[in-house]
Design an enzyme around this catalytic site. Structure first.
Site, mmCIF file in Angstrom:
data_model
loop_
_atom_site.group_PDB
_atom_site.id
_atom_site.type_symbol
_atom_site.label_atom_id
_atom_site.label_comp_id
_atom_site.label_asym_id
_atom_site.label_seq_id
_atom_site.Cartn_x
_atom_site.Cartn_y
_atom_site.Cartn_z
ATOM 1 N N GLY A 188 0.832 -1.211 0.000
ATOM 2 C CA GLY A 188 0.000 0.000 0.000
ATOM 3 C C GLY A 188 0.857 1.247 0.000
ATOM 4 O O GLY A 188 2.054 1.173 -0.257
ATOM 5 N N ASN A 189 0.240 2.379 0.224
ATOM 6 C CA ASN A 189 1.014 3.625 0.296
ATOM 7 C C ASN A 189 0.375 4.579 1.308
ATOM 8 O O ASN A 189 -0.662 4.282 1.889
ATOM 9 C CB ASN A 189 1.161 4.253 -1.093
ATOM 10 C CG ASN A 189 -0.180 4.590 -1.685
ATOM 11 O OD1 ASN A 189 -0.894 5.444 -1.173
ATOM 12 N ND2 ASN A 189 -0.549 3.888 -2.758
ATOM 13 N N GLN A 190 1.014 5.706 1.471
ATOM 14 C CA GLN A 190 0.686 6.623 2.566
ATOM 15 C C GLN A 190 -0.497 7.558 2.282
ATOM 16 O O GLN A 190 -0.845 8.361 3.135
ATOM 17 C CB GLN A 190 1.903 7.534 2.822
ATOM 18 C CG GLN A 190 3.142 6.831 3.267
ATOM 19 C CD GLN A 190 3.200 6.769 4.784
ATOM 20 O OE1 GLN A 190 2.166 6.706 5.445
ATOM 21 N NE2 GLN A 190 4.394 6.794 5.325
#
Ligand code: C5P
Length: 394
Positions: A207-209
């Site tokens: 995933g990412n931020q």
């Protein structure tokens, strides 16, 4: 709450013109306002709660001792940005001028600091009575916007000043008070927000931020300007926005399918989601054991923006690029290669952009000089991007 929001209380007084307020309510909703109707008890003789509930999509109460646990007069006052009273009878204006609080509507008016637009409608004799004239003057001196009724034929068969104004005149007056723009009225805006997740196994993902705050800000801003908004949201914890159709997705491929289904009906696409560049080659059916979890084979994800922009006809497309360096040439090339008309180069070098309320960077538009955006709220940037998109749309 006050100022920029679009939450309206529509107070309805007990006059025959109450039915004309149904049209006003519908038009306000078309303009993207959330409307809570607060009728006076006597107005229910003309238009009943069921009609207001159906047209507003919200619960309707008239007395402070209904839904007491909600302390409704205070919560309504706090959560609204504007109050419109239409129609306002002579009695209702007298009660407001005297500071009475004998039903829910007058309680809300006393408890609220929001701008109030009063739309009187009554028989000309009542409008011209000295008591009414004094009450209107008192209300105006306290900052209430009291419209003059129209002149013409009345329900009683008489002719004179007292008619409920046309909806367009009320909306014109209201626009003056709110300073609200409706330049996206009739336009369809499609927005992606958040960050995609690519499953590794039933428990883990890549995933990412991204928090989704920028995309949600664009959605809110477009709605406030009258657009019909669809939001494709990937794994954001933000609350749904009332009145915005939100499609929840997890992975890049789900986002692409959702976009594919929506894009043709769209005027403006804002692609603010952070899309994973790659995904695991295979998703394990069972949780991978700790000692076997040593590497993940990846395959490239499709570039969603590029794939969708290939199908572009009239649409204006806004892309985003998060970069740790302000490389304008690279961003310019990215805008062209991905088929975007506008690109926001998000400077994330400070590392604190994710989940932040503010942003800074550059707005790139094909054929124009880059425009620097100094530290500003994500809402303000949203409006600047929509301004530019609207210009491109022509
Ligand atoms: O290449 P980069 O990730 O910097 O591009 C960012 C822009 O491209 C964003 O608008 C993002 O939503 C979009 N994008 C995409 N599909 C990908 C990667 C990025 O649509 N696989």
């Amino acid at each position: 709450m006050q100022g920029f929001g679009r939450e309206v209380i529509l107070g309805v007084g007990g006059g025959i013109a109450a039915y004309k307020s149904c049209d006003l309510l519908r038009r306000l909703r078309d303009l993207g306002f959330g409307v809570t109707v607060v009728p006076t008890p006597s107005s229910l003789n003309f238009v009943g709660s069921a009609t207001w509930e159906a047209l507003s999509g919200r619960k309707v109460t008239t007395e402070v001792f209904e839904s007491v646990e909600e302390v409704r007069h205070i919560s309504l006052a706090k959560n609204s940005n504007f109050i419109i009273i239409a129609p306002a009878t002579a009695d209702l204006m007298a009660r407001i001028a005297a500071g009475r609080a004998d039903d829910l509507l007058t309680n809300v008016i006393l408890a609220s600091n929001s701008p109030v637009l009063i739309v009187p409608a009554m028989h000309p004799e009542m409008w011209n009575d000295e008591a009414t004239k004094t009450n209107v003057a008192t209300l105006r001196s306290r900052g209430y916007h009291v419209m003059d009724p129209d002149t013409g034929a009345l329900t009683s068969g008489d002719v004179g000043q007292g008619r409920f104004p046309e909806t367009s005149r009320i909306l014109g007056e209201f626009a003056e008070i709110t300073g609200s723009r409706s330049d996206l009225l009739g336009k369809k805006v499609l927005i992606t927000a958040g960050g995609t997740r690519e499953a590794i196994d039933p428990v883990r993902f890549i995933g990412n931020q991204s928090s989704g705050k920028q995309g949600y800000a664009v959605a809110r801003s477009a709605q406030r300007r009258g657009a019909q908004v669809t939001l494709i949201s990937a794994n954001s914890n933000l609350a749904d926005i009332e009145g915005i159709r939100t499609i929840k997705v997890e992975s890049a491929s789900q986002m692409l399918s959702a976009l594919d289904a929506e894009f043709t009906h769209t005027d403006i696409l804002v692609m603010s989601a952070a899309v994973a560049d790659a995904r695991p080659k295979q998703i394990a059916d069972a949780k991978i054991k700790k000692n076997e979890f040593t590497n993940i084979a990846l395959v490239e994800n499709p570039d969603i923006l590029r794939t969708i922009s290939a199908k572009k006809s009239r649409q204006v497309i806004v892309g985003f690029a998060a970069e740790t360096s302000e490389n304008l040439e690279t961003a310019q090339a990215k805008m062209v290669s991905k088929g975007a008309d506008i690109l926001y180069l998000n400077d994330i070098s400070g590392g604190d952009i994710f989940n932040s309320e503010t942003t800074h960077g550059f707005i790139l538009v094909r054929g124009k000089e880059p425009k620097k955006v100094a530290e500003t709220t994500k809402d303000t940037l949203a409006h600047q991007l929509l301004d530019e998109a609207l210009l491109q749309l022509g």
